[in-house]
Design a protein around this motif. Sequence first.
Motif, PDB file in Angstrom:
ATOM      1  N   THR A 298      -0.117  -7.362  13.114  1.00 50.73           N
ATOM      2  CA  THR A 298      -0.615  -6.171  12.434  1.00 50.73           C
ATOM      3  C   THR A 298       0.020  -6.073  11.060  1.00 50.73           C
ATOM      4  OG1 THR A 298      -0.788  -5.020  14.566  1.00 50.73           O
ATOM      5  CG2 THR A 298      -0.906  -3.672  12.580  1.00 50.73           C
ATOM      6  N   SER A 299      -0.813  -6.006  10.021  1.00 51.01           N
ATOM      7  CA  SER A 299      -0.340  -5.852   8.649  1.00 51.01           C
ATOM      8  C   SER A 299      -0.869  -4.532   8.102  1.00 51.01           C
ATOM      9  CB  SER A 299      -0.817  -7.014   7.769  1.00 51.01           C
ATOM     10  OG  SER A 299      -0.342  -8.248   8.258  1.00 51.01           O
ATOM     11  N   THR A 300       0.023  -3.725   7.541  1.00 54.18           N
ATOM     12  CA  THR A 300      -0.342  -2.392   7.058  1.00 54.18           C
ATOM     13  C   THR A 300       0.126  -2.234   5.609  1.00 54.18           C
ATOM     14  OG1 THR A 300       0.012  -1.529   9.294  1.00 54.18           O
ATOM     15  CG2 THR A 300      -0.200   0.081   7.528  1.00 54.18           C
ATOM     16  N   GLU A 301      -0.768  -1.666   4.800  1.00 52.00           N
ATOM     17  CA  GLU A 301      -0.477  -1.440   3.382  1.00 52.00           C
ATOM     18  C   GLU A 301      -0.888  -0.023   3.007  1.00 52.00           C
ATOM     19  OE1 GLU A 301      -3.007  -2.595  -0.384  1.00 52.00           O
ATOM     20  OE2 GLU A 301      -1.879  -4.345   0.289  1.00 52.00           O
ATOM     21  N   SER A 302       0.042   0.758   2.468  1.00 50.01           N
ATOM     22  CA  SER A 302      -0.230   2.137   2.051  1.00 50.01           C
ATOM     23  C   SER A 302       0.031   2.297   0.562  1.00 50.01           C
ATOM     24  CB  SER A 302       0.656   3.126   2.828  1.00 50.01           C
ATOM     25  OG  SER A 302       0.320   3.138   4.198  1.00 50.01           O
ATOM     26  N   VAL A 303      -0.932   2.908  -0.122  1.00 49.61           N
ATOM     27  CA  VAL A 303      -0.805   3.214  -1.542  1.00 49.61           C
ATOM     28  C   VAL A 303      -0.766   4.725  -1.696  1.00 49.61           C
ATOM     29  CG1 VAL A 303      -1.844   3.012  -3.823  1.00 49.61           C
ATOM     30  CG2 VAL A 303      -2.017   1.112  -2.199  1.00 49.61           C
ATOM     31  N   MET A 304       0.229   5.240  -2.434  1.00 45.62           N
ATOM     32  CA  MET A 304       0.414   6.681  -2.583  1.00 45.62           C
ATOM     33  C   MET A 304      -0.020   7.150  -3.965  1.00 45.62           C
ATOM     34  SD  MET A 304       2.418   5.312  -0.318  1.00 45.62           S
ATOM     35  CE  MET A 304       3.703   4.649  -1.353  1.00 45.62           C
ATOM     36  N   THR A 305      -0.664   8.333  -4.017  1.00 42.14           N
ATOM     37  CA  THR A 305      -1.110   8.906  -5.274  1.00 42.14           C
ATOM     38  C   THR A 305      -0.850  10.411  -5.270  1.00 42.14           C
ATOM     39  OG1 THR A 305      -3.351   9.247  -4.396  1.00 42.14           O
ATOM     40  CG2 THR A 305      -2.940   7.172  -5.557  1.00 42.14           C
ATOM     41  N   ASP A 306      -1.140  11.039  -6.387  1.00 37.98           N
ATOM     42  CA  ASP A 306      -1.130  12.497  -6.517  1.00 37.98           C
ATOM     43  C   ASP A 306       0.226  13.100  -6.133  1.00 37.98           C
ATOM     44  OD1 ASP A 306      -2.177  14.957  -7.119  1.00 37.98           O
ATOM     45  OD2 ASP A 306      -3.104  15.277  -5.168  1.00 37.98           O
ATOM     46  N   TYR A 307       1.278  12.624  -6.791  1.00 35.30           N
ATOM     47  CA  TYR A 307       2.602  13.206  -6.565  1.00 35.30           C
ATOM     48  C   TYR A 307       2.665  14.621  -7.142  1.00 35.30           C
ATOM     49  CZ  TYR A 307       5.187   9.185  -4.699  1.00 35.30           C
ATOM     50  OH  TYR A 307       5.667   8.187  -3.896  1.00 35.30           O
ATOM     51  N   LYS A 308       3.202  15.557  -6.368  1.00 31.28           N
ATOM     52  CA  LYS A 308       3.370  16.935  -6.815  1.00 31.28           C
ATOM     53  C   LYS A 308       4.710  17.467  -6.305  1.00 31.28           C
ATOM     54  CE  LYS A 308      -1.598  17.991  -6.519  1.00 31.28           C
ATOM     55  NZ  LYS A 308      -2.616  18.853  -5.853  1.00 31.28           N
ATOM     56  N   TYR A 309       5.259  18.443  -7.047  1.00 31.71           N
ATOM     57  CA  TYR A 309       6.511  19.065  -6.637  1.00 31.71           C
ATOM     58  C   TYR A 309       6.235  20.224  -5.686  1.00 31.71           C
ATOM     59  CZ  TYR A 309       9.567  16.531  -9.819  1.00 31.71           C
ATOM     60  OH  TYR A 309      10.298  15.557 -10.444  1.00 31.71           O
ATOM     61  N   VAL A 310       6.984  20.264  -4.591  1.00 31.70           N
ATOM     62  CA  VAL A 310       6.969  21.377  -3.652  1.00 31.70           C
ATOM     63  C   VAL A 310       8.416  21.810  -3.442  1.00 31.70           C
ATOM     64  CG1 VAL A 310       6.385  22.163  -1.331  1.00 31.70           C
ATOM     65  CG2 VAL A 310       4.907  20.514  -2.490  1.00 31.70           C
ATOM     66  N   ASP A 311       8.749  22.997  -3.899  1.00 28.31           N
ATOM     67  CA  ASP A 311      10.129  23.515  -3.794  1.00 28.31           C
ATOM     68  C   ASP A 311      11.146  22.522  -4.349  1.00 28.31           C
ATOM     69  OD1 ASP A 311       9.100  25.769  -2.620  1.00 28.31           O
ATOM     70  OD2 ASP A 311       9.518  25.119  -0.573  1.00 28.31           O
ATOM     71  N   GLY A 312      10.803  21.914  -5.474  1.00 18.99           N
ATOM     72  CA  GLY A 312      11.729  21.003  -6.132  1.00 18.99           C
ATOM     73  C   GLY A 312      11.724  19.579  -5.618  1.00 18.99           C
ATOM     74  N   VAL A 313      10.880  19.272  -4.624  1.00 19.58           N
ATOM     75  CA  VAL A 313      10.804  17.923  -4.056  1.00 19.58           C
ATOM     76  C   VAL A 313       9.455  17.306  -4.436  1.00 19.58           C
ATOM     77  CG1 VAL A 313      10.878  16.534  -1.955  1.00 19.58           C
ATOM     78  CG2 VAL A 313      12.282  18.597  -2.147  1.00 19.58           C
ATOM     79  N   ASN A 314       9.482  16.116  -5.011  1.00 23.08           N
ATOM     80  CA  ASN A 314       8.284  15.442  -5.494  1.00 23.08           C
ATOM     81  C   ASN A 314       7.722  14.535  -4.397  1.00 23.08           C
ATOM     82  OD1 ASN A 314       6.282  14.609  -7.223  1.00 23.08           O
ATOM     83  ND2 ASN A 314       7.609  13.346  -8.529  1.00 23.08           N
ATOM     84  N   ILE A 315       6.563  14.894  -3.832  1.00 20.56           N
ATOM     85  CA  ILE A 315       5.971  14.121  -2.735  1.00 20.56           C
ATOM     86  C   ILE A 315       4.519  13.797  -3.049  1.00 20.56           C
ATOM     87  CG2 ILE A 315       7.507  15.086  -0.978  1.00 20.56           C
ATOM     88  CD1 ILE A 315       5.281  16.947  -0.157  1.00 20.56           C
ATOM     89  N   ALA A 316       4.027  12.704  -2.477  1.00 20.16           N
ATOM     90  CA  ALA A 316       2.634  12.294  -2.658  1.00 20.16           C
ATOM     91  C   ALA A 316       1.723  13.161  -1.800  1.00 20.16           C
ATOM     92  CB  ALA A 316       2.471  10.821  -2.289  1.00 20.16           C
ATOM     93  N   HIS A 317       0.598  13.587  -2.371  1.00 19.17           N
ATOM     94  CA  HIS A 317      -0.350  14.431  -1.653  1.00 19.17           C
ATOM     95  C   HIS A 317      -1.633  13.699  -1.279  1.00 19.17           C
ATOM     96  CE1 HIS A 317       2.317  17.677  -2.765  1.00 19.17           C
ATOM     97  NE2 HIS A 317       1.547  18.554  -2.158  1.00 19.17           N
ATOM     98  N   GLY A 318      -1.711  12.418  -1.565  1.00 23.67           N
ATOM     99  CA  GLY A 318      -2.907  11.665  -1.207  1.00 23.67           C
ATOM    100  C   GLY A 318      -2.612  10.178  -1.223  1.00 23.67           C
ATOM    101  N   GLY A 319      -3.513   9.422  -0.617  1.00 29.22           N
ATOM    102  CA  GLY A 319      -3.323   7.981  -0.606  1.00 29.22           C
ATOM    103  C   GLY A 319      -4.291   7.281   0.313  1.00 29.22           C
ATOM    104  N   LYS A 320      -4.054   5.992   0.448  1.00 32.72           N
ATOM    105  CA  LYS A 320      -4.952   5.143   1.240  1.00 32.72           C
ATOM    106  C   LYS A 320      -4.111   4.125   2.007  1.00 32.72           C
ATOM    107  CE  LYS A 320      -8.563   3.672  -0.890  1.00 32.72           C
ATOM    108  NZ  LYS A 320      -9.417   2.898  -1.835  1.00 32.72           N
ATOM    109  N   THR A 321      -4.480   3.880   3.250  1.00 32.60           N
ATOM    110  CA  THR A 321      -3.786   2.907   4.097  1.00 32.60           C
ATOM    111  C   THR A 321      -4.793   1.909   4.644  1.00 32.60           C
ATOM    112  OG1 THR A 321      -2.060   4.474   4.752  1.00 32.60           O
ATOM    113  CG2 THR A 321      -2.386   2.573   6.171  1.00 32.60           C
ATOM    114  N   ARG A 322      -4.493   0.625   4.522  1.00 32.24           N
ATOM    115  CA  ARG A 322      -5.334  -0.442   5.077  1.00 32.24           C
ATOM    116  C   ARG A 322      -4.551  -1.150   6.177  1.00 32.24           C
ATOM    117  NH1 ARG A 322      -6.237  -1.173  -0.509  1.00 32.24           N
ATOM    118  NH2 ARG A 322      -8.356  -0.650  -1.169  1.00 32.24           N
TER     119      ARG A 322
END
Length: 376
Positions: A298-322
């Motif tokens: 099993t090979s898995t690849e995730s690409v993260m996009t749309d980083y946003k700050y929530v309470d001072g923490v920068n996290i990705a809010h969208g992405g794609k996994t193959r």
Amino acid sequence: MRKLCPNIDKDDGLETVLEVPIPEEMFASMGNNATLRSQNMLSWMRAQNSDKWSQPLIAARINELRFLLYLVGSPLIPLQVQLGHSVQKPVKDCSIQASTAKYIVQQYIAATGGQPALNAVHSMCVTGHVKISVSEFHQGEDTTNVKTTQETGGFVLWQKDPDLWCLELVMSGCKVISGSNGKLSWRHSSNQRTPISKGPPRPLRRFLQAWLDPRSTANLFTDATCIGEKIIDDEDCFILKLETSPAVREAQSGPNYEIIHHTIWGYFSQRSGLLIQFEDSRLLRMRTKDDDDVFWETSTESVMTDYKYVDGVNIAHGGKTRVTVFRYGDQPANHSRQMEEKWKIEDVDFNIWGLTRLHFMPPAEILNEELAESTK
């Protein structure tokens, strides 16, 4: 996201709050008007514990959905991430590759908000929606089209330090629950006729896939090595690699299967310091009833996009996994399959008041097994 549903007990009663919000797109597909959608949703909820799941056609569809949700929606990371409040590790006696990786991780911590902001997060609740699609099914040298259409679903994810978490994911009438109570992790589906899988405590891949917990991500890669650079979506990235040790693989293997390798890669942007892509690859050997070896890769690849700050923490809010799955070793059954998941985070709340260990209790079947073993 739709958070209310018709009252199951009283048609004229107040609407019921959904345990797992579902996307409006999923609700809209249940009929061509509001009344029909509500009736179909009500029937779907009532059918969760009915005997309809035992019908062959429905059972086959549920098995297909469960396969997708287990493999794409709720996979686990092979390593138990240590959630100490400091991820700074000494570089003394480290190789250049290992010390470089530690420096890259420190840049990632700064890019996601800094150590104080990350340490201030002790729990979270996240809601979002996913779309999972399946590509062609390859058996041997032949190609067969799979009649699985794109599936849409919603999820709720709860987490509390140090390693308590619970994921509920609903998709087209099938619900999968995964969790960890700090002592073991488990997964099971809404079809109670299937056994519950359990094992040692491990973090959920979705924590790292959506980078909902940067502190866990930093702790995971602090023991990695830097193996080079790569351009991803016009971003110059450092590549960090982490190999699962033989002891960990042996602990996670079972009597009928063996994990041969499990490797993780992280691609960190040289410009922003953020994690742009996450990959892992696992090879599993299983022993069949005929005493033959069958291999699952099993090979898995995730690409993260749309980083946003929530309470001072920068996290990705969208992405794609193959995800690509290969099965080989038993010639007539050799096949490969590809799946893709698109996900989006709708709401993130940190430091949930009143969240205790009782919210992360395993299913009753597991509790009964533990009680039986403790009384032996």
